[in-house]
Motif scaffolding. Structure first.
Motif, PDB file in Angstrom:
ATOM      1  N   GLN A  86       0.948  -1.071   0.056  1.00  0.00           N
ATOM      2  CA  GLN A  86      -0.016   0.072   0.007  1.00  0.00           C
ATOM      3  C   GLN A  86       0.711   1.131  -0.062  1.00  0.00           C
ATOM      4  O   GLN A  86       0.701   2.240  -0.982  1.00  0.00           O
ATOM      5  CB  GLN A  86      -0.939   0.140   1.191  1.00  0.00           C
ATOM      6  CG  GLN A  86      -1.936   1.228   1.278  1.00  0.00           C
ATOM      7  CD  GLN A  86      -2.798   0.991   0.152  1.00  0.00           C
ATOM      8  OE1 GLN A  86      -3.521  -0.125  -0.327  1.00  0.00           O
ATOM      9  NE2 GLN A  86      -3.231   2.295  -0.420  1.00  0.00           N
ATOM     10  N   ILE A 101       2.295   1.810  -3.406  1.00  0.00           N
ATOM     11  CA  ILE A 101       1.189   2.154  -4.365  1.00  0.00           C
ATOM     12  C   ILE A 101       1.041   3.786  -4.324  1.00  0.00           C
ATOM     13  O   ILE A 101       0.997   4.478  -5.157  1.00  0.00           O
ATOM     14  CB  ILE A 101      -0.030   1.498  -4.236  1.00  0.00           C
ATOM     15  CG1 ILE A 101       0.037  -0.090  -4.551  1.00  0.00           C
ATOM     16  CG2 ILE A 101      -1.226   2.193  -4.966  1.00  0.00           C
ATOM     17  CD1 ILE A 101      -1.312  -0.853  -4.509  1.00  0.00           C
ATOM     18  N   GLU A 102       0.736   4.126  -2.922  1.00  0.00           N
ATOM     19  CA  GLU A 102       0.766   5.344  -2.626  1.00  0.00           C
ATOM     20  C   GLU A 102       1.950   6.338  -3.113  1.00  0.00           C
ATOM     21  O   GLU A 102       1.902   7.379  -3.434  1.00  0.00           O
ATOM     22  CB  GLU A 102       0.558   5.721  -0.942  1.00  0.00           C
ATOM     23  CG  GLU A 102      -0.603   5.160  -0.501  1.00  0.00           C
ATOM     24  CD  GLU A 102      -1.934   5.632  -0.973  1.00  0.00           C
ATOM     25  OE1 GLU A 102      -1.801   7.050  -1.263  1.00  0.00           O
ATOM     26  OE2 GLU A 102      -3.101   4.904  -1.206  1.00  0.00           O
ATOM     27  N   ARG A 116       3.976   5.508  -5.667  1.00  0.00           N
ATOM     28  CA  ARG A 116       3.537   5.672  -7.063  1.00  0.00           C
ATOM     29  C   ARG A 116       2.695   6.609  -7.467  1.00  0.00           C
ATOM     30  O   ARG A 116       2.725   7.277  -8.474  1.00  0.00           O
ATOM     31  CB  ARG A 116       3.326   4.388  -7.637  1.00  0.00           C
ATOM     32  CG  ARG A 116       4.374   3.223  -7.630  1.00  0.00           C
ATOM     33  CD  ARG A 116       3.695   1.985  -8.175  1.00  0.00           C
ATOM     34  NE  ARG A 116       4.802   0.670  -7.934  1.00  0.00           N
ATOM     35  CZ  ARG A 116       4.756  -0.273  -8.042  1.00  0.00           C
ATOM     36  NH1 ARG A 116       3.319  -0.971  -8.232  1.00  0.00           N
ATOM     37  NH2 ARG A 116       5.582  -1.273  -8.234  1.00  0.00           N
ATOM     38  N   LYS A 117       1.796   6.864  -6.675  1.00  0.00           N
ATOM     39  CA  LYS A 117       0.349   7.666  -7.037  1.00  0.00           C
ATOM     40  C   LYS A 117       1.135   9.153  -6.667  1.00  0.00           C
ATOM     41  O   LYS A 117       0.917   9.997  -7.592  1.00  0.00           O
ATOM     42  CB  LYS A 117      -0.571   7.388  -5.855  1.00  0.00           C
ATOM     43  CG  LYS A 117      -1.606   6.292  -6.597  1.00  0.00           C
ATOM     44  CD  LYS A 117      -2.855   6.121  -5.392  1.00  0.00           C
ATOM     45  CE  LYS A 117      -3.609   5.074  -5.987  1.00  0.00           C
ATOM     46  NZ  LYS A 117      -4.779   4.835  -4.847  1.00  0.00           N
ATOM     47  N   GLU A 118       1.943   9.342  -5.716  1.00  0.00           N
ATOM     48  CA  GLU A 118       2.247  10.596  -5.311  1.00  0.00           C
ATOM     49  C   GLU A 118       3.510  10.916  -6.496  1.00  0.00           C
ATOM     50  O   GLU A 118       3.412  12.111  -6.919  1.00  0.00           O
ATOM     51  CB  GLU A 118       2.978  10.647  -4.116  1.00  0.00           C
ATOM     52  CG  GLU A 118       3.757  11.651  -3.579  1.00  0.00           C
ATOM     53  CD  GLU A 118       2.503  12.884  -3.423  1.00  0.00           C
ATOM     54  OE1 GLU A 118       3.098  14.327  -3.167  1.00  0.00           O
ATOM     55  OE2 GLU A 118       1.532  12.674  -3.275  1.00  0.00           O
ATOM     56  N   GLU A 154       3.468   9.999  -9.462  1.00  0.00           N
ATOM     57  CA  GLU A 154       2.656  10.274 -10.859  1.00  0.00           C
ATOM     58  C   GLU A 154       2.215  11.821 -10.763  1.00  0.00           C
ATOM     59  O   GLU A 154       2.088  12.456 -11.596  1.00  0.00           O
ATOM     60  CB  GLU A 154       1.417   9.190 -11.091  1.00  0.00           C
ATOM     61  CG  GLU A 154       1.031   9.218 -12.359  1.00  0.00           C
ATOM     62  CD  GLU A 154       2.130   8.958 -13.293  1.00  0.00           C
ATOM     63  OE1 GLU A 154       1.253   9.317 -14.594  1.00  0.00           O
ATOM     64  OE2 GLU A 154       2.834   8.161 -13.299  1.00  0.00           O
ATOM     65  N   ARG A 155       1.495  12.137  -9.458  1.00  0.00           N
ATOM     66  CA  ARG A 155       1.056  13.171  -9.179  1.00  0.00           C
ATOM     67  C   ARG A 155       1.869  14.473  -9.408  1.00  0.00           C
ATOM     68  O   ARG A 155       1.640  15.291  -9.965  1.00  0.00           O
ATOM     69  CB  ARG A 155       0.373  13.380  -7.854  1.00  0.00           C
ATOM     70  CG  ARG A 155      -0.370  14.539  -7.604  1.00  0.00           C
ATOM     71  CD  ARG A 155      -0.709  14.943  -6.150  1.00  0.00           C
ATOM     72  NE  ARG A 155       0.240  15.073  -5.205  1.00  0.00           N
ATOM     73  CZ  ARG A 155       0.922  16.091  -5.321  1.00  0.00           C
ATOM     74  NH1 ARG A 155       0.552  17.253  -5.773  1.00  0.00           N
ATOM     75  NH2 ARG A 155       1.913  16.353  -4.371  1.00  0.00           N
TER      76      ARG A 155
END
Length: 377
Positions: free
Chosen positions: A135, A138-139, A141-143, A145-146
């Motif tokens: 998790q 994933i967070e 990668r999300k950050e 990407e953002r």
């Protein structure tokens, strides 16, 4: 850790002895009330719980702890001297127990069950750790990407601004040339040149960040005069900003070993930021001195300053202070590049600031870094 709850000292002693002999860590309680107090303070993997006890019986204890978040993952094995019947077993499971053993206890069976519960616990714990790590990844990668999307948006805007200005000035130049207005043409050419220089700096930063990411940021180290480099920068910056008072104090006199152009890049960044983020101020302070065989350099402005939270993140890649991003242009990579340059020179970089009272950006550089001699040879 295992908690044994039984009102019989003999039972506690025998169970404790067997479990500790098999390398289990054991705690004990002689009543339901004592067990509850311990469960509130400690975490247990397994509770071996006698059913028939004065005061709170085992079922009541199990029901009470079922609501404790600390005991949520704790397994419960009931012990009872009574003959196992369907009603008793059902009550044991409904009150939170995972297994049921009748007394007298067969120690081999008990050990087998304890080991099984411990194995299940370890597997569950590792699975939970994997889930948490996944998790977090994933967070992250999300950050990432953002931040990438935000950076692309900012970069597009920052590059578009000087390009639009250049396009507009060229159109105005055409009109000036048609009118043969030399003075206006010269003025507008200067403005075009300024916008081209701004565009060049943005592209240079983008190239540097790309080189840092790929590990290809090169350094051409040699001994050079820090004072001479600084004097030249201050002279040029003063000419560009005649209204600004640049108070320069201190000197180094000794030569330092490093990449002259890269150190110059950091100094210019510091001074440019000091001018940029103190629009209502007409002065900055530039200080140089020797501290413990290191050059200490700082630039202080009297502008907007920043909070402690921002100071901890200001050198992060793509970081821009939210409340100033609309007022001040920038990609959020200049200070990140400066940090990389100073780190690669074996120095330190930092900032001291108070909101509304300005900021002091500083770096230190060792006069004689450990790798200098080997690079010369």
């Amino acid at each position: 850790m295992i908690l044994i709850v039984d009102d019989s000292p003999e039972n506690i002693i025998s169970l404790k002895k067997v479990l500790e002999k098999n390398d289990f860590e054991v705690d004990t309680a002689s009543s339901g009330e004592e067990a509850l107090k311990k469960i509130l303070k400690k975490s247990y993997v397994l509770i071996i719980l006698d059913v028939q006890m004065p005061g709170m019986d085992g079922f009541e204890v199990a029901e009470a702890i079922s609501g404790y978040s600390k005991a949520k993952e704790t397994a419960v094995i009931f012990l009872s001297a009574a003959s196992a019947n369907v009603n008793l077993i059902t009550k044991g499971y409904s009150s939170g127990g995972l297994d049921y053993i009748s007394k007298p206890v067969d120690m081999n069976i008990l050990l087998l069950k304890v080991k099984t519960f411990y194995r299940i616990y370890e597997q569950s714990r590792k699975l939970h750790e994997m889930q948490v790590a996944l998790q977090e990844e994933i967070e992250f990668r999300k950050e990432a990407e953002r931040k990438k999307d935000e950076f692309i948006s900012i970069a597009s805007h920052e590059l578009k601004t000087p390009m639009t200005s250049i396009k507009g000035y060229i159109q105005l130049l055409e009109r000036s040339l048609e009118k043969n207005d030399i003075e206006t043409t010269r003025s507008r050419l200067t403005k075009v040149q300024n916008q081209v220089e701004k565009l060049n700096l943005l592209v240079a930063d983008l190239l540097d960040i790309s080189k840092i990411e790929s590990g290809k940021l090169k350094f051409n180290r040699r001994y050079f005069s820090f004072d001479e480099v600084l004097d030249h920068i201050v002279e040029v910056m003063q000419q560009s900003h005649p209204q600004l008072k640049m108070h320069k104090s201190g000197f180094v006199s000794a030569e330092i070993f490093g990449d002259e152009m890269r150190i110059e890049q950091v100094i210019i960044n510091f001074i440019t930021n000091a001018i940029k983020y103190a629009p209502g101020s007409d002065q900055i302070e530039i200080m140089t001195e020797l501290r413990d065989d290191c050059v200490y350099f700082s630039v202080r402005d009297f502008g907007i300053g920043m909070s402690e939270e921002h100071q901890q993140k200001i050198f992060d890649k793509f970081y821009r202070i939210e409340e100033t991003s609309e007022r001040f242009q920038g990609l959020g990579i200049g200070l990140y590049i400066c940090q990389e340059i100073i780190d690669r020179h074996g120095g330190k970089i930092g900032v001291n600031s108070q909101p509304g009272e300005g900021s002091e950006f500083y770096f230190t550089l060792p006069l004689h870094p450990v790798h200098a001699q080997s690079e010369i040879l």
